[in-house]
Design an enzyme around this catalytic site. Structure first.
Site, PDB file in Angstrom:
ATOM      1  N   LEU A 235      56.626  48.368  59.620  1.00  0.00           N
ATOM      2  CA  LEU A 235      56.988  48.853  58.263  1.00  0.00           C
ATOM      3  C   LEU A 235      58.399  48.604  57.994  1.00  0.00           C
ATOM      4  O   LEU A 235      59.231  48.591  59.136  1.00  0.00           O
ATOM      5  CB  LEU A 235      56.823  50.456  58.116  1.00  0.00           C
ATOM      6  CG  LEU A 235      55.460  50.932  58.369  1.00  0.00           C
ATOM      7  CD1 LEU A 235      55.507  52.546  58.246  1.00  0.00           C
ATOM      8  CD2 LEU A 235      54.532  50.346  56.905  1.00  0.00           C
ATOM      9  N   ASP A 236      58.898  47.915  56.922  1.00  0.00           N
ATOM     10  CA  ASP A 236      60.183  47.759  56.330  1.00  0.00           C
ATOM     11  C   ASP A 236      61.240  48.764  56.620  1.00  0.00           C
ATOM     12  O   ASP A 236      60.711  49.911  56.677  1.00  0.00           O
ATOM     13  CB  ASP A 236      60.431  46.531  55.631  1.00  0.00           C
ATOM     14  CG  ASP A 236      60.164  47.301  54.124  1.00  0.00           C
ATOM     15  OD1 ASP A 236      60.466  48.458  54.097  1.00  0.00           O
ATOM     16  OD2 ASP A 236      59.515  46.581  53.382  1.00  0.00           O
ATOM     17  N   ARG A 237      62.645  48.415  56.557  1.00  0.00           N
ATOM     18  CA  ARG A 237      63.367  49.590  56.743  1.00  0.00           C
ATOM     19  C   ARG A 237      63.342  50.609  55.648  1.00  0.00           C
ATOM     20  O   ARG A 237      63.674  51.561  56.210  1.00  0.00           O
ATOM     21  CB  ARG A 237      64.796  48.965  56.788  1.00  0.00           C
ATOM     22  CG  ARG A 237      65.799  49.773  57.386  1.00  0.00           C
ATOM     23  CD  ARG A 237      67.259  49.128  57.321  1.00  0.00           C
ATOM     24  NE  ARG A 237      68.449  49.965  57.694  1.00  0.00           N
ATOM     25  CZ  ARG A 237      69.614  49.338  58.046  1.00  0.00           C
ATOM     26  NH1 ARG A 237      69.904  48.353  57.681  1.00  0.00           N
ATOM     27  NH2 ARG A 237      70.487  50.266  58.680  1.00  0.00           N
TER      28      ARG A 237
END
Length: 264
Positions: free
Chosen positions: A135-137
């Site tokens: 999951l991206d930041r």
């Protein structure tokens, strides 16, 4: 069409009530010898059994200092198994589910010193677990951790067709034409896009539910960016049938026995 409740087709995950009962520990791996070498490698968390077979075939695994290329090789309890000079040790399988908050990157370490998801689960167990997928930041929601290489491979490989559900908040209302275009499918630069389900969740038409099984990089954000929308919030609410019911943001829990059976 846009006002229907978001009930993914053929998917009961949103109604799932998480059990507080942790999955029962599997047989102690230290009692399971002799053990096939590929299973030993997978149980160490290095990779899946299929990937372990490739390492064995390429002569990258040593047992007691000798390179092993035999597929059915049996490891004994006191054998020393190494890959790239590092000793591999099998561990009991562990499965931890995190409700990821914003601001953490999905990696086991970061040379720039940014916060990683590993900080949030560092007290979950003594075994070496790793995140399944990414999951991206700025994305929040469900993230699974395990040392089970076979299961991780199953959940991330495209052939697994693992379904994920996201709640998306857009910078402006989703138009009827764009809604239809997304449902009917369209092309991105890296290939066709097909969603499993789509629904408008509030009166402003800016909060959208989307169910998808594709695992391409930033795919949900790119879907809406393609039609001129900016994704302001992105939250993964269901992953492979797992939900964040009774799991507050930033907290983790072990999978229940029922959830583990369903995943496997």
């Amino acid at each position: 069409m846009g006002k229907k409740p978001f009930r993914p087709k053929g998917h009961s995950g949103l109604k799932h009530k998480a059990s507080s009962k942790q999955a029962a520990p599997e047989k102690n791996v230290m009692e399971a010898f002799p053990m096939r070498l590929n299973k030993y490698i997978a149980n160490s968390g290095l990779c899946s059994r299929r990937e372990a077979d490739k390492l064995i075939e390429q002569g990258e695994i040593t047992v007691n200092g000798k390179a092993i290329t035999e597929m059915g090789f049996q490891v004994q309890k006191n054998d020393v198994v190494r890959h790239a000079g590092k000793v591999l040790k099998p561990e009991k399988p562990v499965y931890v589910l995190l409700n990821k908050p914003k601001g953490y990157i999905t990696t086991t370490s970061d040379p720039e010193g940014r916060k990683t998801v590993m900080e949030l689960v560092k007290n979950a167990c003594t075994e070496q677990i790793f995140p399944v997928g990414r999951l991206d930041r700025t994305t929040t929601g469900l993230l699974l951790f395990t040392n089970d290489g076979d299961l991780a491979k199953k959940l991330t490989h495209p052939s697994g067709n693992i379904r994920k559900i996201y709640q998306v908040t857009l910078d402006k209302p989703l138009t009827k034409n764009d809604f239809i275009a997304i449902v009917e499918g369209f092309e991105l630069e890296d290939g066709p896009v097909r969603v499993d389900d789509l629904a408008i969740l509030d009166a402003t038409k800016t909060v959208i539910g989307i169910e998808i099984h594709m695992g391409r990089n930033r795919i949900v954000r790119r879907i809406f960016e393609h039609f001129g929308y900016r994704v302001e919030k992105l939250d993964r609410t269901v992953f492979a049938g797992l939900t964040k019911k009774d799991l507050p943001r930033g907290k983790w829990r072990f999978l229940s026995e029922k959830e583990l059976r369903s995943l496997k």
